[in-house]
Scaffold this motif. Structure first.
Motif, PDB file in Angstrom:
ATOM      1  N   THR A  73       0.842  -1.129  -0.062  1.00 55.88           N
ATOM      2  CA  THR A  73       0.027  -0.015  -0.057  1.00 55.88           C
ATOM      3  C   THR A  73       0.921   1.199  -0.185  1.00 55.88           C
ATOM      4  OG1 THR A  73      -1.754  -1.056   1.113  1.00 55.88           O
ATOM      5  CG2 THR A  73      -1.970   1.350   1.200  1.00 55.88           C
ATOM      6  N   ALA A  74       1.901   1.324   0.898  1.00 57.06           N
ATOM      7  CA  ALA A  74       2.711   2.391   0.855  1.00 57.06           C
ATOM      8  C   ALA A  74       3.641   2.693  -0.331  1.00 57.06           C
ATOM      9  CB  ALA A  74       3.781   2.257   2.134  1.00 57.06           C
ATOM     10  N   ARG A  75       3.974   1.532  -0.994  1.00 57.05           N
ATOM     11  CA  ARG A  75       4.648   1.631  -2.239  1.00 57.05           C
ATOM     12  C   ARG A  75       3.833   2.090  -3.342  1.00 57.05           C
ATOM     13  NH1 ARG A  75       7.509  -2.859  -0.080  1.00 57.05           N
ATOM     14  NH2 ARG A  75       5.953  -4.489  -0.702  1.00 57.05           N
ATOM     15  N   THR A  76       2.582   1.698  -3.464  1.00 56.23           N
ATOM     16  CA  THR A  76       1.741   2.211  -4.441  1.00 56.23           C
ATOM     17  C   THR A  76       1.352   3.677  -4.335  1.00 56.23           C
ATOM     18  OG1 THR A  76       0.638   0.004  -4.669  1.00 56.23           O
ATOM     19  CG2 THR A  76      -0.590   1.928  -5.272  1.00 56.23           C
ATOM     20  N   LEU A  77       1.033   3.927  -3.077  1.00 55.66           N
ATOM     21  CA  LEU A  77       0.798   5.387  -2.751  1.00 55.66           C
ATOM     22  C   LEU A  77       2.144   6.359  -3.139  1.00 55.66           C
ATOM     23  CD1 LEU A  77      -0.739   7.742  -1.554  1.00 55.66           C
ATOM     24  CD2 LEU A  77       0.118   7.036   0.774  1.00 55.66           C
ATOM     25  N   THR A  78       3.251   5.788  -2.884  1.00 50.60           N
ATOM     26  CA  THR A  78       4.478   6.513  -3.227  1.00 50.60           C
ATOM     27  C   THR A  78       4.559   6.736  -4.636  1.00 50.60           C
ATOM     28  OG1 THR A  78       5.826   5.594  -1.414  1.00 50.60           O
ATOM     29  CG2 THR A  78       7.156   6.389  -3.205  1.00 50.60           C
ATOM     30  N   HIS A  79       4.472   5.695  -5.659  1.00 56.36           N
ATOM     31  CA  HIS A  79       4.352   5.713  -6.944  1.00 56.36           C
ATOM     32  C   HIS A  79       3.365   6.794  -7.489  1.00 56.36           C
ATOM     33  CE1 HIS A  79       5.992   1.568  -6.872  1.00 56.36           C
ATOM     34  NE2 HIS A  79       7.095   2.156  -6.798  1.00 56.36           N
ATOM     35  N   ALA A  80       1.966   6.803  -6.899  1.00 51.19           N
ATOM     36  CA  ALA A  80       1.090   7.658  -7.353  1.00 51.19           C
ATOM     37  C   ALA A  80       1.329   9.115  -7.204  1.00 51.19           C
ATOM     38  CB  ALA A  80      -0.241   7.169  -6.601  1.00 51.19           C
ATOM     39  N   ILE A  81       2.285   9.664  -5.841  1.00 55.27           N
ATOM     40  CA  ILE A  81       2.687  10.619  -5.854  1.00 55.27           C
ATOM     41  C   ILE A  81       3.641  11.093  -6.403  1.00 55.27           C
ATOM     42  CG2 ILE A  81       3.473  12.094  -3.997  1.00 55.27           C
ATOM     43  CD1 ILE A  81       0.399  11.438  -3.355  1.00 55.27           C
ATOM     44  N   ARG A  82       4.691  10.171  -6.680  1.00 58.12           N
ATOM     45  CA  ARG A  82       5.640  10.648  -7.771  1.00 58.12           C
ATOM     46  C   ARG A  82       4.949  10.942  -9.170  1.00 58.12           C
ATOM     47  NH1 ARG A  82      10.977   9.270  -7.181  1.00 58.12           N
ATOM     48  NH2 ARG A  82      11.004  10.597  -9.172  1.00 58.12           N
ATOM     49  N   ALA A  83       4.182  10.075  -9.566  1.00 54.70           N
ATOM     50  CA  ALA A  83       3.704  10.273 -10.955  1.00 54.70           C
ATOM     51  C   ALA A  83       2.824  11.689 -10.953  1.00 54.70           C
ATOM     52  CB  ALA A  83       2.790   9.274 -11.208  1.00 54.70           C
ATOM     53  N   ALA A  84       2.356  12.077  -9.868  1.00 53.39           N
ATOM     54  CA  ALA A  84       1.710  13.423  -9.682  1.00 53.39           C
ATOM     55  C   ALA A  84       2.547  14.536  -9.565  1.00 53.39           C
ATOM     56  CB  ALA A  84       0.639  13.309  -8.720  1.00 53.39           C
ATOM     57  N   VAL A  85       3.630  14.396  -8.961  1.00 51.42           N
ATOM     58  CA  VAL A  85       4.792  15.455  -8.680  1.00 51.42           C
ATOM     59  C   VAL A  85       5.889  14.838  -8.982  1.00 51.42           C
ATOM     60  CG1 VAL A  85       5.645  17.076  -7.197  1.00 51.42           C
ATOM     61  CG2 VAL A  85       3.250  16.262  -6.943  1.00 51.42           C
TER      62      VAL A  85
ATOM     63  N   LEU B  25      -1.537  20.818  -1.634  1.00 52.88           N
ATOM     64  CA  LEU B  25      -1.496  19.353  -1.374  1.00 52.88           C
ATOM     65  C   LEU B  25      -3.074  18.970  -2.168  1.00 52.88           C
ATOM     66  CD1 LEU B  25      -1.078  16.638   0.223  1.00 52.88           C
ATOM     67  CD2 LEU B  25      -2.585  17.664   2.077  1.00 52.88           C
ATOM     68  N   ALA B  26      -3.988  19.818  -2.283  1.00 51.35           N
ATOM     69  CA  ALA B  26      -5.153  19.335  -2.850  1.00 51.35           C
ATOM     70  C   ALA B  26      -4.825  18.992  -4.408  1.00 51.35           C
ATOM     71  CB  ALA B  26      -6.199  20.301  -2.800  1.00 51.35           C
ATOM     72  N   ARG B  27      -4.027  20.030  -4.955  1.00 51.89           N
ATOM     73  CA  ARG B  27      -3.819  19.896  -6.350  1.00 51.89           C
ATOM     74  C   ARG B  27      -3.093  18.472  -6.575  1.00 51.89           C
ATOM     75  NH1 ARG B  27      -2.537  25.275  -5.970  1.00 51.89           N
ATOM     76  NH2 ARG B  27      -0.219  24.849  -5.784  1.00 51.89           N
ATOM     77  N   THR B  28      -1.984  18.224  -5.893  1.00 48.76           N
ATOM     78  CA  THR B  28      -1.475  16.855  -5.899  1.00 48.76           C
ATOM     79  C   THR B  28      -2.124  15.809  -5.824  1.00 48.76           C
ATOM     80  OG1 THR B  28       0.639  17.786  -5.076  1.00 48.76           O
ATOM     81  CG2 THR B  28       0.566  15.503  -4.839  1.00 48.76           C
ATOM     82  N   VAL B  29      -3.241  15.691  -4.769  1.00 48.44           N
ATOM     83  CA  VAL B  29      -4.141  14.646  -4.623  1.00 48.44           C
ATOM     84  C   VAL B  29      -4.847  14.417  -5.863  1.00 48.44           C
ATOM     85  CG1 VAL B  29      -6.099  13.840  -2.975  1.00 48.44           C
ATOM     86  CG2 VAL B  29      -3.888  14.738  -2.204  1.00 48.44           C
ATOM     87  N   ARG B  30      -5.611  15.543  -6.237  1.00 46.18           N
ATOM     88  CA  ARG B  30      -6.429  15.360  -7.365  1.00 46.18           C
ATOM     89  C   ARG B  30      -5.746  14.947  -8.658  1.00 46.18           C
ATOM     90  NH1 ARG B  30      -9.481  20.188  -4.782  1.00 46.18           N
ATOM     91  NH2 ARG B  30     -11.306  19.440  -4.222  1.00 46.18           N
ATOM     92  N   ARG B  31      -4.412  15.363  -8.951  1.00 43.65           N
ATOM     93  CA  ARG B  31      -3.634  14.653  -9.920  1.00 43.65           C
ATOM     94  C   ARG B  31      -3.434  13.295  -9.902  1.00 43.65           C
ATOM     95  NH1 ARG B  31       0.692  19.326  -9.593  1.00 43.65           N
ATOM     96  NH2 ARG B  31      -0.109  21.176 -10.490  1.00 43.65           N
ATOM     97  N   ALA B  32      -3.017  12.734  -8.815  1.00 44.68           N
ATOM     98  CA  ALA B  32      -3.052  11.177  -8.529  1.00 44.68           C
ATOM     99  C   ALA B  32      -4.143  10.652  -8.552  1.00 44.68           C
ATOM    100  CB  ALA B  32      -2.462  11.201  -6.957  1.00 44.68           C
ATOM    101  N   ARG B  33      -5.374  11.205  -8.350  1.00 49.81           N
ATOM    102  CA  ARG B  33      -6.609  10.529  -8.386  1.00 49.81           C
ATOM    103  C   ARG B  33      -6.797  10.510  -9.860  1.00 49.81           C
ATOM    104  NH1 ARG B  33     -11.186  14.205  -7.337  1.00 49.81           N
ATOM    105  NH2 ARG B  33     -10.327  15.188  -9.455  1.00 49.81           N
ATOM    106  N   ASP B  34      -6.679  11.435 -10.588  1.00 49.02           N
ATOM    107  CA  ASP B  34      -6.852  11.495 -11.968  1.00 49.02           C
ATOM    108  C   ASP B  34      -5.879  10.780 -12.966  1.00 49.02           C
ATOM    109  OD1 ASP B  34      -9.341  12.862 -11.462  1.00 49.02           O
ATOM    110  OD2 ASP B  34      -8.259  15.114 -11.897  1.00 49.02           O
ATOM    111  N   GLY B  35      -4.673  10.638 -12.370  1.00 49.17           N
ATOM    112  CA  GLY B  35      -3.752  10.054 -13.161  1.00 49.17           C
ATOM    113  C   GLY B  35      -3.157   8.608 -12.736  1.00 49.17           C
ATOM    114  N   ALA B  36      -3.580   7.974 -11.714  1.00 48.20           N
ATOM    115  CA  ALA B  36      -2.802   6.643 -11.458  1.00 48.20           C
ATOM    116  C   ALA B  36      -4.303   5.681 -11.242  1.00 48.20           C
ATOM    117  CB  ALA B  36      -2.283   6.986 -10.025  1.00 48.20           C
ATOM    118  N   PRO B  37      -4.488   4.662 -11.884  1.00 43.27           N
ATOM    119  CA  PRO B  37      -5.374   4.059 -11.704  1.00 43.27           C
ATOM    120  C   PRO B  37      -5.634   2.995 -10.532  1.00 43.27           C
ATOM    121  CG  PRO B  37      -4.109   3.083 -13.587  1.00 43.27           C
ATOM    122  CD  PRO B  37      -3.576   4.500 -12.860  1.00 43.27           C
ATOM    123  N   ASP B  38      -4.498   2.913  -9.913  1.00 41.81           N
ATOM    124  CA  ASP B  38      -4.468   2.266  -8.710  1.00 41.81           C
ATOM    125  C   ASP B  38      -4.394   2.933  -7.492  1.00 41.81           C
ATOM    126  OD1 ASP B  38      -1.913   3.342  -8.889  1.00 41.81           O
ATOM    127  OD2 ASP B  38      -0.752   1.442  -8.679  1.00 41.81           O
TER     128      ASP B  38
END
Length: 378
Positions: free
Chosen positions: A12-24, A66-79
């Motif tokens: 779970t932590a690794r998936t979250l890390t990858h999603a945040i890196r993809a967003a930022v 932070l909100a922009r980053t979370v929304r980018r991760a939501r829209d850009g990472a299927p997992d």
């Protein structure tokens, strides 16, 4: 199936890390990268807190950032879904409270509603409820309860429950009888069983501290019921019925009755842990009108300190004409289970009929037969 603590895992932590890196892409996220090494032995909520704090450390900007980053991760990472949503929403709520302005608070509420369908935002909304209960409830009652999304409507009820499992308490809710009732009023006729089940559980929570408030709400709903209302109310008042609360029993059609109760009788005086006892009883309606009966039984367990604590179990419902007699019976097992520890010594069983307890029949719970295994088999 994983244990509860493992629902938020190293993966779970690794998936979250990858999603945040993809967003930022330029974010180094050292705290998120290090988080998996610190998860061992932590319970579920502590794991969520660990990842929440890692997010806040690695994304140090203001709430809007932070909100922009979370929304980018939501829209850009299927997992970007599942149990990683808990720490994400927790970070959103914490950052909004830290920011301290109405705009951040309101956008945090909006973002929690956007994310709740990916797991649930019910844990994170507690932070906002604790910070400004009136503002949060105004949004919940005025917007969330009217959402087209059943996940958001459920969030309105579940997130404001007085005793939401795994969640922090909101003292202003438990101290204020009826403060969440407008949310339940808006949702008790909801088209979704998923939402109505949450309303029933919320009503059950409310009845723990404020039984009359819960019964008053249920009475209003039953005065103008939907086809699903009676079932919801029965489920929502279940704990009060087990406690023998007179108002809840009468509302559900179980008023006081004139009865002659013989028993309960037990088929043995000594019951080894791991075995069962059979109880029987005879009930006669000695009144001059029909009696509708909610018949439960209470096992009065011996505690470690020698005291007694009662646990109520459903038995049956019956309607008896004047003079009619009925017999009831039930096998009750003392097989060891993970959620209850049995202590040898004096125990008792009684009936509870329409909230009125019968005489208690005593028996001795003996140490477990050593020839039986932990699960009670030979």
């Amino acid at each position: 199936m994983p244990f509860a603590d493992e629902l938020i895992s190293r993966q779970t932590a690794r998936t979250l890390t990858h999603a945040i890196r993809a967003a930022v892409p330029d974010a180094e996220v050292p705290a998120l990268r290090a988080a998996p090494a610190h998860m061992e032995g932590l319970p579920l909520r502590k794991r969520a807190d660990l990842l929440r704090d890692a997010l806040l450390t690695d994304l140090p900007g203001d709430f809007a950032s932070l909100a922009r980053t979370v929304r980018r991760a939501r829209d850009g990472a299927p997992d970007f879904t599942g149990w990683l949503i808990w720490p994400v929403t927790a970070a959103v709520a914490a950052k909004a409270v830290d920011e301290g302005d109405a705009e951040s608070f309101d956008d945090a509420m909006a973002l929690l509603a956007e994310l709740t369908g990916r797991l649930t935002s019910e844990f994170a909304v507690r932070t906002l409820l604790r910070h400004d209960l009136d503002r949060a409830l105004a949004i919940i009652a005025g917007t969330w309860t009217r959402s087209d999304d059943a996940d958001v409507r459920r969030l309105a009820s579940e997130g404001t429950r007085p005793y939401l499992p795994w969640a922090v308490r909101v003292p202003a809710i438990t101290a204020s009888p009826g403060v969440t009732v407008p949310v339940l009023d808006a949702l008790h006729r909801d088209e979704s069983e998923y939402v109505r089940r949450s309303v029933a559980n919320h009503l059950n929570d409310l009845g723990r501290d404020h039984p009359d408030t819960a019964v008053d709400a249920a009475r209003r709903w039953l005065a103008d019921p939907a086809p699903t209302t009676e079932r919801l109310v029965r489920h929502g008042l279940r704990t009060l019925v087990k406690r023998g609360h007179r108002g809840s029993l009468e509302l559900l059609g179980f008023p006081s009755a004139a009865l002659d109760v013989q028993g309960p009788f037990l088929d043995r005086d000594v019951v080894p842990i791991g075995e069962s006892v059979r109880l029987t009883a005879a009930i006669t309606n000695v009144g001059d009108t029909a009696a509708r009966l909610a018949i439960d039984y209470i096992v009065h367990h011996r505690k470690a300190n020698g005291g007694r604590t009662g646990k109520t179990f459903k038995l049956t419902t019956r309607t008896l004409a004047p003079g009619e007699r009925t017999e009831v019976a039930r096998e009750h097992s003392f097989r060891p289970i993970t959620t209850r520890r049995y202590h040898p010594g004096g125990h008792a069983i009684s009936l509870q009929i329409n909230g009125v307890e019968s005489t208690r029949t005593a028996f001795l719970l003996a140490p477990q037969d050593p020839s039986l295994t932990q699960d009670g088999s030979a």
